[in-house]
Design a protein around this motif. Structure first.
Motif, PDB file in Angstrom:
ATOM      1  N   LYS A 193       0.846  -1.196   0.000  1.00 43.58           N
ATOM      2  CA  LYS A 193       0.000   0.000   0.000  1.00 43.58           C
ATOM      3  C   LYS A 193       0.876   1.238   0.000  1.00 43.58           C
ATOM      4  O   LYS A 193       1.838   1.333   0.779  1.00 43.58           O
ATOM      5  CB  LYS A 193      -0.920  -0.008   1.230  1.00 43.58           C
ATOM      6  CG  LYS A 193      -1.714   1.267   1.435  1.00 43.58           C
ATOM      7  CD  LYS A 193      -2.728   1.510   0.327  1.00 43.58           C
ATOM      8  CE  LYS A 193      -3.534   2.782   0.587  1.00 43.58           C
ATOM      9  NZ  LYS A 193      -4.416   3.124  -0.548  1.00 43.58           N
ATOM     10  N   HIS A 194       0.555   2.191  -0.879  1.00 44.53           N
ATOM     11  CA  HIS A 194       1.253   3.479  -0.943  1.00 44.53           C
ATOM     12  C   HIS A 194       0.247   4.600  -0.676  1.00 44.53           C
ATOM     13  O   HIS A 194      -0.859   4.591  -1.226  1.00 44.53           O
ATOM     14  CB  HIS A 194       1.881   3.699  -2.319  1.00 44.53           C
ATOM     15  CG  HIS A 194       3.095   2.874  -2.572  1.00 44.53           C
ATOM     16  ND1 HIS A 194       4.076   3.260  -3.452  1.00 44.53           N
ATOM     17  CD2 HIS A 194       3.520   1.701  -2.063  1.00 44.53           C
ATOM     18  CE1 HIS A 194       5.043   2.354  -3.481  1.00 44.53           C
ATOM     19  NE2 HIS A 194       4.715   1.396  -2.649  1.00 44.53           N
ATOM     20  N   TRP A 195       0.677   5.573   0.144  1.00 46.74           N
ATOM     21  CA  TRP A 195      -0.084   6.805   0.337  1.00 46.74           C
ATOM     22  C   TRP A 195       0.774   7.969  -0.127  1.00 46.74           C
ATOM     23  O   TRP A 195       1.921   8.126   0.313  1.00 46.74           O
ATOM     24  CB  TRP A 195      -0.443   7.023   1.809  1.00 46.74           C
ATOM     25  CG  TRP A 195      -1.443   6.068   2.368  1.00 46.74           C
ATOM     26  CD1 TRP A 195      -2.804   6.164   2.344  1.00 46.74           C
ATOM     27  CD2 TRP A 195      -1.155   4.853   3.095  1.00 46.74           C
ATOM     28  NE1 TRP A 195      -3.382   5.092   2.989  1.00 46.74           N
ATOM     29  CE2 TRP A 195      -2.382   4.278   3.468  1.00 46.74           C
ATOM     30  CE3 TRP A 195       0.030   4.204   3.453  1.00 46.74           C
ATOM     31  CZ2 TRP A 195      -2.461   3.086   4.182  1.00 46.74           C
ATOM     32  CZ3 TRP A 195      -0.043   3.017   4.154  1.00 46.74           C
ATOM     33  CH2 TRP A 195      -1.276   2.472   4.520  1.00 46.74           C
ATOM     34  N   GLN A 196       0.238   8.789  -1.014  1.00 46.41           N
ATOM     35  CA  GLN A 196       0.982   9.961  -1.491  1.00 46.41           C
ATOM     36  C   GLN A 196       0.477  11.205  -0.775  1.00 46.41           C
ATOM     37  O   GLN A 196      -0.730  11.461  -0.716  1.00 46.41           O
ATOM     38  CB  GLN A 196       0.833  10.129  -3.000  1.00 46.41           C
ATOM     39  CG  GLN A 196       1.703  11.252  -3.562  1.00 46.41           C
ATOM     40  CD  GLN A 196       1.717  11.265  -5.071  1.00 46.41           C
ATOM     41  OE1 GLN A 196       0.779  10.822  -5.712  1.00 46.41           O
ATOM     42  NE2 GLN A 196       2.787  11.762  -5.662  1.00 46.41           N
ATOM     43  N   TYR A 197       1.426  11.966  -0.224  1.00 47.97           N
ATOM     44  CA  TYR A 197       1.092  13.183   0.478  1.00 47.97           C
ATOM     45  C   TYR A 197       1.577  14.388  -0.334  1.00 47.97           C
ATOM     46  O   TYR A 197       2.003  14.261  -1.473  1.00 47.97           O
ATOM     47  CB  TYR A 197       1.717  13.175   1.876  1.00 47.97           C
ATOM     48  CG  TYR A 197       1.241  12.005   2.715  1.00 47.97           C
ATOM     49  CD1 TYR A 197      -0.033  12.000   3.286  1.00 47.97           C
ATOM     50  CD2 TYR A 197       2.057  10.893   2.928  1.00 47.97           C
ATOM     51  CE1 TYR A 197      -0.473  10.923   4.045  1.00 47.97           C
ATOM     52  CE2 TYR A 197       1.624   9.809   3.678  1.00 47.97           C
ATOM     53  CZ  TYR A 197       0.355   9.838   4.234  1.00 47.97           C
ATOM     54  OH  TYR A 197      -0.081   8.764   4.965  1.00 47.97           O
ATOM     55  N   VAL A 198       1.530  15.538   0.282  1.00 51.37           N
ATOM     56  CA  VAL A 198       1.904  16.762  -0.427  1.00 51.37           C
ATOM     57  C   VAL A 198       3.388  16.746  -0.770  1.00 51.37           C
ATOM     58  O   VAL A 198       4.200  16.094  -0.106  1.00 51.37           O
ATOM     59  CB  VAL A 198       1.566  17.989   0.441  1.00 51.37           C
ATOM     60  CG1 VAL A 198       0.067  18.085   0.665  1.00 51.37           C
ATOM     61  CG2 VAL A 198       2.294  17.932   1.787  1.00 51.37           C
ATOM     62  N   ASN A 199       3.723  17.462  -1.836  1.00 49.13           N
ATOM     63  CA  ASN A 199       5.117  17.641  -2.267  1.00 49.13           C
ATOM     64  C   ASN A 199       5.824  16.314  -2.520  1.00 49.13           C
ATOM     65  O   ASN A 199       7.010  16.147  -2.217  1.00 49.13           O
ATOM     66  CB  ASN A 199       5.897  18.459  -1.230  1.00 49.13           C
ATOM     67  CG  ASN A 199       5.374  19.868  -1.088  1.00 49.13           C
ATOM     68  OD1 ASN A 199       4.870  20.441  -2.052  1.00 49.13           O
ATOM     69  ND2 ASN A 199       5.445  20.431   0.107  1.00 49.13           N
ATOM     70  N   ASN A 200       5.088  15.328  -3.052  1.00 46.54           N
ATOM     71  CA  ASN A 200       5.668  14.040  -3.444  1.00 46.54           C
ATOM     72  C   ASN A 200       6.242  13.245  -2.269  1.00 46.54           C
ATOM     73  O   ASN A 200       7.158  12.445  -2.441  1.00 46.54           O
ATOM     74  CB  ASN A 200       6.752  14.233  -4.512  1.00 46.54           C
ATOM     75  CG  ASN A 200       6.194  14.771  -5.808  1.00 46.54           C
ATOM     76  OD1 ASN A 200       5.135  14.339  -6.256  1.00 46.54           O
ATOM     77  ND2 ASN A 200       6.890  15.717  -6.415  1.00 46.54           N
ATOM     78  N   HIS A 201       5.713  13.451  -1.083  1.00 39.74           N
ATOM     79  CA  HIS A 201       6.057  12.599   0.050  1.00 39.74           C
ATOM     80  C   HIS A 201       5.185  11.343  -0.013  1.00 39.74           C
ATOM     81  O   HIS A 201       3.973  11.428  -0.273  1.00 39.74           O
ATOM     82  CB  HIS A 201       5.822  13.336   1.372  1.00 39.74           C
ATOM     83  CG  HIS A 201       6.823  14.413   1.634  1.00 39.74           C
ATOM     84  ND1 HIS A 201       7.657  14.405   2.720  1.00 39.74           N
ATOM     85  CD2 HIS A 201       7.138  15.539   0.937  1.00 39.74           C
ATOM     86  CE1 HIS A 201       8.437  15.472   2.697  1.00 39.74           C
ATOM     87  NE2 HIS A 201       8.134  16.184   1.608  1.00 39.74           N
ATOM     88  N   VAL A 202       5.785  10.185   0.212  1.00 37.62           N
ATOM     89  CA  VAL A 202       5.077   8.918   0.055  1.00 37.62           C
ATOM     90  C   VAL A 202       5.347   8.030   1.270  1.00 37.62           C
ATOM     91  O   VAL A 202       6.496   7.901   1.712  1.00 37.62           O
ATOM     92  CB  VAL A 202       5.524   8.175  -1.230  1.00 37.62           C
ATOM     93  CG1 VAL A 202       4.849   6.810  -1.328  1.00 37.62           C
ATOM     94  CG2 VAL A 202       5.206   9.015  -2.464  1.00 37.62           C
ATOM     95  N   LEU A 203       4.294   7.428   1.801  1.00 39.37           N
ATOM     96  CA  LEU A 203       4.419   6.390   2.822  1.00 39.37           C
ATOM     97  C   LEU A 203       4.052   5.063   2.178  1.00 39.37           C
ATOM     98  O   LEU A 203       2.964   4.928   1.603  1.00 39.37           O
ATOM     99  CB  LEU A 203       3.499   6.674   4.005  1.00 39.37           C
ATOM    100  CG  LEU A 203       3.487   5.604   5.111  1.00 39.37           C
ATOM    101  CD1 LEU A 203       4.854   5.523   5.789  1.00 39.37           C
ATOM    102  CD2 LEU A 203       2.406   5.896   6.146  1.00 39.37           C
ATOM    103  N   ALA A 204       4.969   4.090   2.236  1.00 37.96           N
ATOM    104  CA  ALA A 204       4.759   2.786   1.605  1.00 37.96           C
ATOM    105  C   ALA A 204       4.899   1.694   2.657  1.00 37.96           C
ATOM    106  O   ALA A 204       5.826   1.724   3.479  1.00 37.96           O
ATOM    107  CB  ALA A 204       5.768   2.570   0.477  1.00 37.96           C
TER     108      ALA A 204
END
Length: 850
Positions: A679-690
């Motif tokens: 699972k990937h979550w994309q946040y502001v300014n191309n920050h990603v939690l995977a």
């Protein structure tokens, strides 16, 4: 690297950080201007719930790394006018210029000046100019904040701001104050649809509207409803419908925070000479379908060879390359059908999947024979790709086995083999290399050889003696693959030869769900040099060699002049005699030797694996740049059941190990299951939690008491737990005693936070949890076995950070992993005792680990 060199590098890094931090952040801030240090947004006196709101202001502070505006400091290192400064220096210091020209040529002197200019420009590009407070940018920022909440139904949003000066000169922060006030809710939905047939279609799906009375107005819902209606109309014959022709207007004047929505669809506008007129939309149907398989040959001088097949017209301008059914099976619309976008899109996709044609053209023309103007002639224009395609590549390799290797890969692709758009892909690969040690005894420099060949035949349909069109229709893109392969290694490990073959079916239920069924997957692995085992698996050799030394074995039958066991004669004799009780080994020592013998027999045995497997995948990722998605994969494999039934019916007797042999090999029998979730979550300014979660288990039974090495699990490596090398971790708390540690159960959990640094440079911090275990197999070491839930305490934890460079089409990745929790250590030493540079692992990889 010595300690002195390491300390010097650490000192240099610290010095560089101190220099950057000590730089004056306002060095390049002009007079009468102010540097923005912080931007704060308060929504009704509270922080915004949605992090995207913080990106709305046009004016943003300079990016920071660990609280330091690193790129701003880099920018400040650059000189504003380096080119003119150097030219002025040459004019003001003629003597110095003369001395420099005496050492360098005049051309070199100018080149030095240009180099300084280029480096100065590089500092500017890499850095970031100071973020200066500007009234115009503030007004734009306020308008963007106001529009954001207006689109969510707060039509009376008010935005104010305050510039708060810092105690330090020329620095300030901005606070935005957003007051949303009362939201507007949808009170009614009415329609103004000019064309009766469009109005009739709307009434059929009116109840499915995304817009609901009483719900808060939300612009994305308006857009989604427009998309839904446009798709519905175009899939029910409205060929000329465009999304821009569907409008929603809201009346909010004196409505007490209520929005009255009107759906407006006017008649279609068409050009009539110099004027524009409106005509009603019509529901179009397809009166004729023409397929032109070699459209590039269609000229005014060529006469088409026209033939009919299942209400399709096939127009050929040349020889017949394709079967009629091959062409028509790829078309999803038929004569007499109402026009539908979905049929056109499926046709595009299916023709592309055939890999026999360039991207197709589908053209719809008005049928001149129809006076009502509703009939369309569909023309499918195809251009064939080349029948033969040959590719090759040369590569250089390096590993812990090869000091250097040179490889050649070739591939021949043959399209449309049987005129049914079949693909035959034949590939050859070869590699020669120089070993990193002299264990092979070969005097040649290139003493390692690898050779392989593969062939795969693909059919764009299910190759079965019966039809499954009702269960797996052609829009699911069914395909069948037959594959065979051969691979041989010489002077590498135990010198392997393998032969494999598979019959595989693939289909895709939806755009995000797909299935793969390996009806048969057969693999035969033969070890040509099992006597080389102890040269390859040094840890196993070390175990019995140490025991031989403890037992004071000095008989030349077992050892050489140095007192070490010879390979293979000495090791074989020592194992057999020690287990037989002839060398004075006690019970514990004999148990260690038995374990080594069992591992040798298992890893050097030949394998015959005939299995079937089912794999189901759900992946909603859209393109390689989509960083907000999830992927789930379930795979089940069963091996040996067919061979078990055949050998039993054939009356094959079991050997001394209570196993049956086929072709002289004890075939493997097991069931294996794997579950993988990403699972990937994309946040502001191309920050990603995977995140990633993986669980797998393989249980041997009947004809097997262990899992073949090539089907077992391992832990560690650049795509797993990055604080351990591949095959180094586990099983359980054993501490990776063997050279290649594997087991039949695995758990792995990964989390990674990715963030941009500068340009193509990306950073990441990560935590990897996992281990492998033995369960329900031949292993009897209690430290390696998973007995109950309490054994989860032996899951290892690795943490670290990474640096990546994004080339666009791939990512070069460097990850440094630290052993944060090592279950192999004593219980009171497991946490952070190996969290140090000397115990870390540097991983180099291509693309992201998950």
């Amino acid at each position: 690297m010595g300690k002195t060199g390491l300390h010097a590098k650490i000192g240099l890094i610290i010095l560089l950080i101190i220099l950057l931090v000590s730089c004056n952040a306002i060095k390049r801030v002009p007079e009468a201007k102010t540097l923005l240090t912080k931007s704060t947004i308060l929504i009704d006196s509270a922080s915004p719930r949605d992090p995207r709101v913080n990106t709305l202001p046009v004016l943003q502070p300079n990016q920071k790394v660990l609280g330091i505006p690193l790129r701003l400091h880099i920018y400040n290192l650059a000189r504003p006018h380096r080119d003119s400064i150097y030219l002025k220096w040459m004019q003001d210091h003629p003597k110095g210029l003369k001395r420099r020209n005496a050492i360098l040529s005049e051309k070199q002197t100018m080149g030095l000046g240009q180099s300084l200019v280029d480096f100065n420009n590089w500092l500017k590009r890499t850095g970031e100019a100071p973020a200066l407070i500007d009234d115009v940018a503030i007004d734009k920022s306020k308008e963007r904040l106001r529009a954001w909440y207006w689109n969510q139904g707060w039509f009376n949003t008010a935005v104010d701001h305050k510039v708060i000066d810092s105690k330090n000169k020329k620095r300030a922060r901005i606070e935005y104050y957003v007051t949303k006030n009362q939201p507007y809710k949808i009170d009614s939905i009415t329609t103004q649809i000019a064309t009766p047939i469009i109005d009739s279609l709307y009434q059929l799906v009116k109840s499915e509207s995304i817009l609901k009375n009483g719900e808060q107005y939300f612009t994305p819902d308006i857009n989604a409803e427009r998309d839904r209606l446009n798709s519905y109309f175009r899939n029910h014959g409205a060929f000329h419908m465009e999304k821009e022709n569907i409008r929603f207007e809201g009346d909010t004047v004196q409505t007490n925070q209520r929005a009255n929505i009107t759906l407006i669809i006017k008649d279609r506008e068409v050009q009539d000479g110099d004027s524009t007129i409106t005509v009603p939309y019509r529901v179009h149907k397809i009166s004729e379908v023409n397929i032109i398989p070699d459209y590039q040959n269609a000229t005014s001088n060529n006469v088409a060879d026209t033939s009919g097949y299942e209400n399709y017209n096939i127009l050929r301008f040349g020889k017949r390359k394709y079967k009629k059914s091959t062409l028509t099976d790829a078309i999803f619309f038929h004569k007499g059908d109402v026009y539908r976008d979905i049929d056109r899109d499926r046709t595009y996709r299916r023709i592309t999947e055939l890999q026999s044609f360039l991207y197709p053209t589908i053209r719809y023309d008005a049928d001149p024979r129809d006076s009502t103007g509703t009939d369309l002639i569909a023309n499918v224009l195809l251009t064939s790709k080349k029948k033969f395609e040959f590719t090759y590549g040369v590569e250089a390799t390096h590993s812990n086995i090869q000091a250097i290797g040179v490889g050649l890969n070739t591939s021949l692709l043959i399209r449309n083999l049987f005129r049914g758009s079949e693909l035959l892909d034949i590939s050859f690969r070869g590699n020669i290399g120089a070993s990193t040690n002299a264990a092979t005894g070969d005097s040649r420099f290139f003493d390692l050889q690898e050779l392989g060949a593969d062939a795969r035949l693909s059919f764009p349909r299910l190759f079965l003696p019966f039809r499954l069109d009702n269960l797996i229709p052609k829009y699911m893109s069914p395909s069948t693959n037959f594959s065979v392969g051969f691979f041989s290694q010489t002077n590498i490990g135990l010198d392997k030869q393998s032969l494999n073959g598979a019959l595989t079916y693939n289909w895709r239920q939806t755009a995000i769900k797909s299935t793969r069924l390996d009806l048969v997957n057969a693999q035969y692995v033969r070890n040509l040099d099992p006597s080389n085992f102890f040269n390859v698996y040094q840890s196993s050799y070390g175990s019995i060699n140490d025991l031989a030394n403890d037992l004071n074995i000095n008989d030349p039958t077992y050892v050489n002049d140095s007192g070490n066991l010879t390979i293979p004669e000495g090791t074989t004799a020592f194992i057999n005699d020690a287990i037989a009780g002839n060398l004075g080994a006690d019970a514990a020592q004999r148990e260690i030797i038995r374990n080594v013998r069992e591992r040798r027999n298992r890893l050097s045995q030949n394998n015959l694996i005939i299995s079937s497997s089912y794999s189901w995948t759900r992946n909603n990722r859209v393109g390689i740049y989509d960083d907000d998605f999830s992927r789930f994969n379930l795979r089940i494999e069963a091996a040996g059941n067919v061979l078990s039934g055949i050998s039993s019916l054939a009356g094959i007797n079991k050997n001394d190990n209570n196993r049956r042999r086929v072709f002289g090999v004890e075939y493997s029998q097991y069931i294996k299951t794997e579950i993988d979730y990403i699972k990937h979550w994309q946040y502001v300014n191309n920050h990603v939690l995977a995140i990633r979660a993986f669980g797998g288990i393989a249980i041997p039974y009947s004809n097997s008491d262990n899992i073949p090495f090539i089907r077992s699990f391992f832990a560690g490596g650049p795509n797993d737990n990055r604080a351990w090398q591949a095959y180094e971790l586990g099983p359980g708390k054993t501490g990776g005693l063997n050279d290649f540690n594997e087991a039949n159960m695995k758990l792995a959990f990964n989390v990674e936070y990715r963030f941009p640094i500068s340009g193509a440079f990306k950073g990441a911090v990560f935590a990897d949890v996992g281990n492998i275990y033995n369960v329900l197999d031949i292993e009897d070491d209690p430290d390696a076995i998973f007995n109950n839930i309490s054994d989860l305490e032996y899951l290892a934890l690795g943490t670290g950070a990474g640096l990546r460079y994004d080339f666009g089409f791939f990512v070069l990745r460097f990850d440094m992993g630290f052993k944060t929790y090592n279950p192999a250590l004593e219980e009171n030493r497991r946490w952070l005792k190996e969290f140090k540079i000397s115990k870390s692992v540097l991983n180099v990889g291509i693309n992201y680990p998950f």
